[in-house]
Design a protein around this motif. Sequence first.
Motif: not given
Length: 341
Positions: A1-2, A8, A11-15, A312
């Motif tokens: 994670m940034s 995030d 980048a396709g990450k869950k937040v 997303p």
Amino acid sequence: MSDSLFLDVCAGKKVPEKPVWLMRQAGRYLPEYRKIRERFSSFLDFVADSDAAAEVTLQPVERFHLDAAILFSDILVTLPPMGFQLSFESGKGPVIQNPVRNIQDLEQIKNPDLEKALSYTREAIQKTKKRLPGSVPLLGFAGGPLTVASYAIEGKSAPQLLETKKLLFTKPEIFDGFMQIITEFTGNYLLLQAEWGCDALVIMDSWAGHFGKETYRDFILPYTRQIADKIKSVTDMPIIHYANGASHLLSCVKSLSVNVIGLDWRTDISEAFEKYPQQIFQGNPDPSFLFAEPQTVRRQTEILLEKVQDRPHIFNLGHGVLPGTPVENVQVFIDTIRGKH
Ligand code: CP3
């Protein structure tokens, strides 16, 4: 994670919480913007003053603690170095004295050293980055090639885009020649902004929606694709593509190598997610809904929150913040997104 919700999501990450920023977040709805604006008689002088540009870039971020900053500039700044006589006239918007209509006009276009001509942008980016919290990315941007070309062809904001369409349909080789030039400069300009310190890039194609799907796909999209591909061949920095009035072009835009698709306010965001569940969408309420009563703004935002839950998504408006928007309603919009009442 940034430590950036925005990066995030890109980048396709869950937040844990959705990021929010606003198109045209620096601008005339903010009293602190108007105060600095008064110091300049010309909008282009304002943009070229890197201290003032950094200051107004930071203003909305400081006021609302937004999750991204967007550089204060304009999509038309690449035109003067190319030899276009551009001015912004109050009540009229951009005016270009020497629009492109024929082959002679095309031959007059200069081949500037953008790095030199737009060194004020480098300074503004560097000054902004110095003062911006590390968790808040700075977005660079450029106009989509069609949008920038259309201002240079029309010579002004032209709601029908008739001169542009006439050029496309009657002198396609001139239209193509001009689009190639603009595409080259736009790609180079975005890459310079990346090199100078921006963390993500936005392509704003405000006039794309004026074209039917086939015309857009065959005569406009290929240039945007060249820009996106050129950036992606150099950096994996996130790219957001925003096209206005472009619900009918979504499948075309989806084929670009961009990370995020900004939806305009006419588009049904639930339908967009149903069609492309993996796609990161940004948006998209009608900016004029911020003129409603605060409780209506809150209710509408809650409805949107429900629609995009578990998707997303980056919160934004479906076009830029309008002049005259009540600042307290912008605050209500952002607070509701963040679950603050
Ligand atoms: O988003 C931000 O806050 C960053 C700054 C920014 C401006 N313009 C500043 C600006 C951005 C990202 C833009 C993009 C832009 N510029 C677009 C694409 C997005 C969109 O709104 O569709 C377009 C089409 C333009 C061209 C443009 N610039 C027009 C048509 C006008 C005049 C009408 C208007 O909106 O004011 C501008 C001038 C402009 N660009 C202003 C600002 C703050 C107002 C100038 C002033 O304060 O006198």
